[in-house]
Motif scaffolding. Structure first.
Motif, PDB file in Angstrom:
ATOM      1  N   LEU A 179       0.827  -1.202   0.000  1.00 19.01           N
ATOM      2  CA  LEU A 179       0.000   0.000   0.000  1.00 19.01           C
ATOM      3  C   LEU A 179       0.867   1.260   0.000  1.00 19.01           C
ATOM      4  O   LEU A 179       0.559   2.239  -0.697  1.00 19.01           O
ATOM      5  CB  LEU A 179      -0.929  -0.002   1.216  1.00 19.01           C
ATOM      6  N   PHE A 180       1.950   1.233   0.735  1.00 19.24           N
ATOM      7  CA  PHE A 180       2.859   2.380   0.755  1.00 19.24           C
ATOM      8  C   PHE A 180       3.482   2.594  -0.619  1.00 19.24           C
ATOM      9  O   PHE A 180       3.584   3.730  -1.093  1.00 19.24           O
ATOM     10  CB  PHE A 180       3.958   2.177   1.803  1.00 19.24           C
ATOM     11  N   ASN A 181       3.875   1.505  -1.280  1.00 17.25           N
ATOM     12  CA  ASN A 181       4.468   1.624  -2.616  1.00 17.25           C
ATOM     13  C   ASN A 181       3.456   2.185  -3.610  1.00 17.25           C
ATOM     14  O   ASN A 181       3.812   2.973  -4.499  1.00 17.25           O
ATOM     15  CB  ASN A 181       4.987   0.269  -3.085  1.00 17.25           C
ATOM     16  N   ALA A 182       2.200   1.787  -3.476  1.00 13.75           N
ATOM     17  CA  ALA A 182       1.153   2.331  -4.348  1.00 13.75           C
ATOM     18  C   ALA A 182       0.997   3.831  -4.099  1.00 13.75           C
ATOM     19  O   ALA A 182       0.846   4.620  -5.046  1.00 13.75           O
ATOM     20  CB  ALA A 182      -0.163   1.612  -4.104  1.00 13.75           C
ATOM     21  N   TYR A 183       1.048   4.224  -2.833  1.00 14.27           N
ATOM     22  CA  TYR A 183       0.953   5.642  -2.502  1.00 14.27           C
ATOM     23  C   TYR A 183       2.125   6.424  -3.093  1.00 14.27           C
ATOM     24  O   TYR A 183       1.950   7.537  -3.609  1.00 14.27           O
ATOM     25  CB  TYR A 183       0.918   5.828  -0.987  1.00 14.27           C
ATOM     26  N   GLU A 184       3.318   5.848  -3.046  1.00 14.62           N
ATOM     27  CA  GLU A 184       4.499   6.515  -3.590  1.00 14.62           C
ATOM     28  C   GLU A 184       4.342   6.806  -5.079  1.00 14.62           C
ATOM     29  O   GLU A 184       4.804   7.831  -5.569  1.00 14.62           O
ATOM     30  CB  GLU A 184       5.739   5.643  -3.353  1.00 14.62           C
ATOM     31  N   VAL A 185       3.672   5.914  -5.792  1.00 16.56           N
ATOM     32  CA  VAL A 185       3.440   6.119  -7.219  1.00 16.56           C
ATOM     33  C   VAL A 185       2.508   7.306  -7.441  1.00 16.56           C
ATOM     34  O   VAL A 185       2.656   8.072  -8.399  1.00 16.56           O
ATOM     35  CB  VAL A 185       2.848   4.843  -7.852  1.00 16.56           C
ATOM     36  N   TYR A 186       1.553   7.476  -6.551  1.00 13.41           N
ATOM     37  CA  TYR A 186       0.525   8.506  -6.698  1.00 13.41           C
ATOM     38  C   TYR A 186       0.916   9.870  -6.124  1.00 13.41           C
ATOM     39  O   TYR A 186       0.338  10.891  -6.499  1.00 13.41           O
ATOM     40  CB  TYR A 186      -0.759   8.083  -5.981  1.00 13.41           C
ATOM     41  N   LYS A 187       1.849   9.918  -5.197  1.00 11.86           N
ATOM     42  CA  LYS A 187       1.988  11.084  -4.321  1.00 11.86           C
ATOM     43  C   LYS A 187       2.321  12.395  -5.035  1.00 11.86           C
ATOM     44  O   LYS A 187       2.057  13.476  -4.490  1.00 11.86           O
ATOM     45  CB  LYS A 187       3.042  10.811  -3.244  1.00 11.86           C
ATOM     46  N   LEU A 199      -4.869  13.042  -6.608  1.00 10.49           N
ATOM     47  CA  LEU A 199      -4.325  12.160  -5.581  1.00 10.49           C
ATOM     48  C   LEU A 199      -5.426  11.687  -4.639  1.00 10.49           C
ATOM     49  O   LEU A 199      -5.505  10.502  -4.304  1.00 10.49           O
ATOM     50  CB  LEU A 199      -3.239  12.891  -4.786  1.00 10.49           C
ATOM     51  N   ASP A 200      -6.283  12.593  -4.217  1.00  6.38           N
ATOM     52  CA  ASP A 200      -7.374  12.228  -3.322  1.00  6.38           C
ATOM     53  C   ASP A 200      -8.265  11.164  -3.952  1.00  6.38           C
ATOM     54  O   ASP A 200      -8.655  10.187  -3.292  1.00  6.38           O
ATOM     55  CB  ASP A 200      -8.216  13.456  -2.967  1.00  6.38           C
ATOM     56  N   ALA A 201      -8.595  11.354  -5.233  1.00  2.00           N
ATOM     57  CA  ALA A 201      -9.468  10.403  -5.921  1.00  2.00           C
ATOM     58  C   ALA A 201      -8.797   9.038  -6.051  1.00  2.00           C
ATOM     59  O   ALA A 201      -9.441   7.993  -5.864  1.00  2.00           O
ATOM     60  CB  ALA A 201      -9.847  10.945  -7.296  1.00  2.00           C
ATOM     61  N   LEU A 202      -7.503   9.032  -6.349  1.00  2.64           N
ATOM     62  CA  LEU A 202      -6.774   7.774  -6.493  1.00  2.64           C
ATOM     63  C   LEU A 202      -6.698   7.035  -5.163  1.00  2.64           C
ATOM     64  O   LEU A 202      -6.835   5.803  -5.110  1.00  2.64           O
ATOM     65  CB  LEU A 202      -5.369   8.043  -7.040  1.00  2.64           C
ATOM     66  N   LEU A 203      -6.465   7.779  -4.089  1.00  3.09           N
ATOM     67  CA  LEU A 203      -6.375   7.149  -2.772  1.00  3.09           C
ATOM     68  C   LEU A 203      -7.721   6.583  -2.338  1.00  3.09           C
ATOM     69  O   LEU A 203      -7.778   5.506  -1.729  1.00  3.09           O
ATOM     70  CB  LEU A 203      -5.861   8.148  -1.742  1.00  3.09           C
ATOM     71  N   VAL A 204      -8.793   7.286  -2.659  1.00  2.29           N
ATOM     72  CA  VAL A 204     -10.123   6.773  -2.330  1.00  2.29           C
ATOM     73  C   VAL A 204     -10.377   5.473  -3.088  1.00  2.29           C
ATOM     74  O   VAL A 204     -10.875   4.487  -2.511  1.00  2.29           O
ATOM     75  CB  VAL A 204     -11.216   7.818  -2.660  1.00  2.29           C
ATOM     76  N   ASP A 205     -10.028   5.435  -4.367  1.00  2.62           N
ATOM     77  CA  ASP A 205     -10.211   4.219  -5.165  1.00  2.62           C
ATOM     78  C   ASP A 205      -9.372   3.074  -4.603  1.00  2.62           C
ATOM     79  O   ASP A 205      -9.840   1.929  -4.518  1.00  2.62           O
ATOM     80  CB  ASP A 205      -9.832   4.471  -6.621  1.00  2.62           C
ATOM     81  N   LEU A 206      -8.129   3.375  -4.231  1.00  3.84           N
ATOM     82  CA  LEU A 206      -7.250   2.342  -3.667  1.00  3.84           C
ATOM     83  C   LEU A 206      -7.816   1.833  -2.344  1.00  3.84           C
ATOM     84  O   LEU A 206      -7.848   0.616  -2.096  1.00  3.84           O
ATOM     85  CB  LEU A 206      -5.845   2.906  -3.452  1.00  3.84           C
ATOM     86  N   ALA A 207      -8.275   2.746  -1.511  1.00  2.00           N
ATOM     87  CA  ALA A 207      -8.837   2.350  -0.215  1.00  2.00           C
ATOM     88  C   ALA A 207     -10.076   1.489  -0.406  1.00  2.00           C
ATOM     89  O   ALA A 207     -10.253   0.472   0.278  1.00  2.00           O
ATOM     90  CB  ALA A 207      -9.167   3.584   0.616  1.00  2.00           C
ATOM     91  N   ARG A 208     -10.939   1.873  -1.318  1.00  2.00           N
ATOM     92  CA  ARG A 208     -12.146   1.089  -1.568  1.00  2.00           C
ATOM     93  C   ARG A 208     -11.805  -0.317  -2.044  1.00  2.00           C
ATOM     94  O   ARG A 208     -12.467  -1.295  -1.661  1.00  2.00           O
ATOM     95  CB  ARG A 208     -13.033   1.795  -2.594  1.00  2.00           C
ATOM     96  N   SER A 209     -10.777  -0.436  -2.867  1.00  2.00           N
ATOM     97  CA  SER A 209     -10.393  -1.764  -3.377  1.00  2.00           C
ATOM     98  C   SER A 209      -9.892  -2.677  -2.271  1.00  2.00           C
ATOM     99  O   SER A 209      -9.962  -3.902  -2.385  1.00  2.00           O
ATOM    100  CB  SER A 209      -9.318  -1.628  -4.457  1.00  2.00           C
TER     101      SER A 209
END
Length: 260
Positions: free
Chosen positions: A198-206, A213-223
């Motif tokens: 999850l941290f590595n995914a965040y690093e790609v988005y940050k 970024l907010d939208a991507l994190l929400v999608d990742l969290a929902r998944s």
């Protein structure tokens, strides 16, 4: 350990067994009823109800590594016999990383099982015949906020603020973790891997724009926090929940709370 929904009624096979005109009905005998079909049905219903996760450690339940847990142990001198076939006393659990499973079909992942003995196992393998009062029933624990938290090293502990809010002893939560072996190396390592992914995914988005970024994190969290099309949750749910923090709690609070 997350909140799970218990069964609201006995599955058809168990209901037929209980209605069958036998003099004595036992859990062992139920296993062979209808050539084992009824027990397999019960297992499948429990797994589906729990969104594919072990009721205790939250590892994904797979064939050959799924058992049925009696929260009140069958050996309990007061209620064990009367509740051995009570659907309200049953949950689906993994077999605790037991090395006796290693090498069986689908059971050769060294991240899931140890091929050689190691002191300590988890879940029902560790729980054994201890009294149910020593443990927290995942069907009765609070949905929000969680009594449990996971750190970046994969260690699981008590969420002290949540314990205070729900008037649950921190010591009881810690004892529950210890008695179920939820923090054995095998499971701690698995949770750490989830955190790192999850941290590595965040690093790609940050470096994205804030709104993106907010939208991507929400999608990742929902998944990670909501059931997929098959109705299953991602393994080690509480790890993702701890990683996403307040965002996770906002998502999990949304109706109809299908993750429970």
């Amino acid at each position: 350990m997350k909140r799970i929904a218990g069964l609201s009624a006995a599955p058809d096979g168990l209901r037929r067994y209980l209605a069958d005109p036998l003099t004595i009905k036992t859990w062992k005998d139920f296993g062979s009823f209808e050539a084992g079909v009824a027990k397999r049905e019960l297992t499948e219903v429990l797994v589906a109800r729990q969104h594919g996760l072990c009721a205790y450690c939250e590892i994904a339940l797979i064939p050959n590594d799924t058992g049925i847990e009696h929260f009140v142990a069958q050996s309990d001198p007061m209620d064990g016999a009367t509740r051995s076939l009570d659907y309200r006393n049953l949950m689906a659990v993994c077999r605790g990383g037991s090395n006796t499973l290693f090498g069986k079909p689908g059971c050769d992942d060294p991240k899931r099982y140890l091929p050689s003995p190691e002191k300590g196992r988890c879940c029902d393998h560790a729980k054994g015949d201890r009294p149910s009062a020593d443990f927290i029933d995942p069907r009765d624990t609070s949905a929000q906020p969680s009594l449990f938290t996971v750190d970046l090293e994969g260690g699981i502990g008590a969420n002290e603020d949540s314990c205070k809010e729900h008037i649950v002893s921190v010591d009881k939560v810690k004892a529950h973790i210890g008695r179920l072996g939820l923090d054995i190396r095998l499971r701690r390592n698995a949770r750490r891997e989830v955190w790192e992914e999850l941290f590595n995914a965040y690093e790609v988005y940050k470096d994205r724009a804030p709104t993106e970024l907010d939208a991507l994190l929400v999608d990742l969290a929902r998944s990670q926090l909501l059931p997929n099309e098959a109705g299953n949750l991602a393994p080690f749910f509480t790890t993702a929940r701890s990683f996403f923090g307040p965002l996770a709690e906002r998502i999990l609070a949304e109706a109809p709370q299908s993750w429970v």
